[in-house]
Design a protein around this motif. Structure first.
Motif: not given
Length: 84
Positions: A9-13, A20-24, A59-63
Motif C-alpha cells: 500500500k505504501r508503494a502505491r501511495q 502528483h508532485n511531478r505534475y505540479y 512550498a507549503k505542501k513540500n513539493v
C-alpha cells in the motif's frame, strides 16, 4: 519487492504522490518560464501574483523547498521591476 500488505500500500501511495508532485512541479516550471519570457510590463505585473501564489502553495505542501520558492519569487520580482 514488498512482502507485507502495508508495504504494498505504501508503494502505491508513494507512486501516486510522486506523479502528483511531478505534475505540479512541471506546471510551476512552465509558469516561471512563461513569466521570464514576458517582455511587456503590464502582462508580467498581472502574472506575478499568480506565479507567486503557486510557488507559495507548492512550498507549503513540500513539493519544492521554501528557500527555492523564496529565491524564485525574488528573482521574478526583480525581472518584473526591470521591465520598461
Amino acid at each position: 519487492m514488498a512482502n507485507h500488505k502495508s508495504a504494498l500500500k505504501r508503494a502505491r501511495q508513494a507512486e501516486k504522490k510522486r506523479l502528483h508532485n511531478r505534475y505540479y512541479a512541471k506546471t510551476m516550471r512552465n509558469a516561471v518560464r512563461k513569466l521570464r519570457a514576458t517582455t511587456e510590463k503590464a502582462a508580467a505585473t498581472e502574472m506575478l501574483p499568480k506565479v507567486t501564489a503557486l510557488l507559495d502553495k507548492l512550498a507549503k505542501k513540500n513539493v519544492i523547498h521554501k528557500s527555492k520558492a523564496a529565491n524564485l519569487k525574488s528573482k521574478l520580482a526583480l525581472h518584473v521591476n526591470k521591465l520598461a
